[in-house]
Design a protein around this motif. Structure first.
Motif, PDB file in Angstrom:
ATOM      1  N   VAL A  81     -13.411   2.847   5.944  1.00  0.00           N
ATOM      2  CA  VAL A  81     -13.342   2.123   4.677  1.00  0.00           C
ATOM      3  C   VAL A  81     -13.304   0.630   4.989  1.00  0.00           C
ATOM      4  O   VAL A  81     -12.477   0.185   5.781  1.00  0.00           O
ATOM      5  CB  VAL A  81     -12.070   2.515   3.882  1.00  0.00           C
ATOM      6  N   VAL A 102     -12.586  -3.175   3.766  1.00  0.00           N
ATOM      7  CA  VAL A 102     -11.795  -3.904   2.779  1.00  0.00           C
ATOM      8  C   VAL A 102     -11.943  -5.393   3.062  1.00  0.00           C
ATOM      9  O   VAL A 102     -12.000  -5.802   4.224  1.00  0.00           O
ATOM     10  CB  VAL A 102     -10.300  -3.507   2.895  1.00  0.00           C
ATOM     11  N   HIS A 103     -11.999  -6.201   2.003  1.00  0.00           N
ATOM     12  CA  HIS A 103     -12.050  -7.656   2.161  1.00  0.00           C
ATOM     13  C   HIS A 103     -10.774  -8.222   1.539  1.00  0.00           C
ATOM     14  O   HIS A 103     -10.590  -8.160   0.322  1.00  0.00           O
ATOM     15  CB  HIS A 103     -13.295  -8.234   1.483  1.00  0.00           C
ATOM     16  N   ASP A 104      -9.878  -8.755   2.402  1.00  0.00           N
ATOM     17  CA  ASP A 104      -8.595  -9.250   1.920  1.00  0.00           C
ATOM     18  C   ASP A 104      -8.092 -10.346   2.870  1.00  0.00           C
ATOM     19  O   ASP A 104      -7.498 -10.062   3.911  1.00  0.00           O
ATOM     20  CB  ASP A 104      -7.598  -8.090   1.854  1.00  0.00           C
ATOM     21  N   THR A 120     -12.514  -9.510   6.502  1.00  0.00           N
ATOM     22  CA  THR A 120     -13.011  -8.137   6.565  1.00  0.00           C
ATOM     23  C   THR A 120     -12.137  -7.283   7.477  1.00  0.00           C
ATOM     24  O   THR A 120     -11.925  -7.619   8.639  1.00  0.00           O
ATOM     25  CB  THR A 120     -14.459  -8.093   7.074  1.00  0.00           C
ATOM     26  N   ALA A 147      -6.241   0.082  11.464  1.00  0.00           N
ATOM     27  CA  ALA A 147      -6.840  -1.085  10.829  1.00  0.00           C
ATOM     28  C   ALA A 147      -7.460  -1.976  11.897  1.00  0.00           C
ATOM     29  O   ALA A 147      -6.806  -2.317  12.876  1.00  0.00           O
ATOM     30  CB  ALA A 147      -5.785  -1.857  10.048  1.00  0.00           C
ATOM     31  N   LEU A 163     -10.856   0.029   7.905  1.00  0.00           N
ATOM     32  CA  LEU A 163      -9.805   1.037   8.014  1.00  0.00           C
ATOM     33  C   LEU A 163     -10.442   2.340   8.459  1.00  0.00           C
ATOM     34  O   LEU A 163     -11.435   2.779   7.879  1.00  0.00           O
ATOM     35  CB  LEU A 163      -9.111   1.246   6.664  1.00  0.00           C
ATOM     36  N   THR A 202       0.814  -1.211   0.000  1.00  0.00           N
ATOM     37  CA  THR A 202       0.000   0.000   0.000  1.00  0.00           C
ATOM     38  C   THR A 202       0.851   1.267   0.000  1.00  0.00           C
ATOM     39  O   THR A 202       0.360   2.325   0.358  1.00  0.00           O
ATOM     40  CB  THR A 202      -0.926   0.022   1.236  1.00  0.00           C
TER      41      THR A 202
END
Length: 81
Positions: A64, A66-68, A54, A45, A57, A31
């Protein structure tokens, strides 16, 4: 259940700062140059659902989602060090 930035920070306290610092060190290569808005905003985070990858942030006053799955695994590995 939705977690507001304020309630998350109130509950997590110093642990969130430590986790965010460890996580940002792991995630930095992926990032680089994209964290925050470039205006020095804080970035926290929160892995809200590890099973589904899931991550929420908190960037300044924004939230925000994010799915990672890979990032969740790397954050968990970094937290165990």
């Amino acid at each position: 259940m939705s977690t507001s930035r304020r309630s998350f920070l109130a509950v997590a306290g110093a642990g969130a700062v430590t986790t965010a610092a460890a996580g940002s060190a792991v995630a930095a290569p992926a990032t680089a140059g994209t964290a925050g808005s470039g205006r020095g905003e804080p970035l926290v985070a929160h892995v809200s659902d590890p099973e589904h990858g899931t991550i929420v942030l908190y960037v300044g006053t924004r939230e925000v989602v994010v799915h990672d799955h890979d990032l969740v695994r790397r954050l968990n590995r970094a937290a165990r060090r």
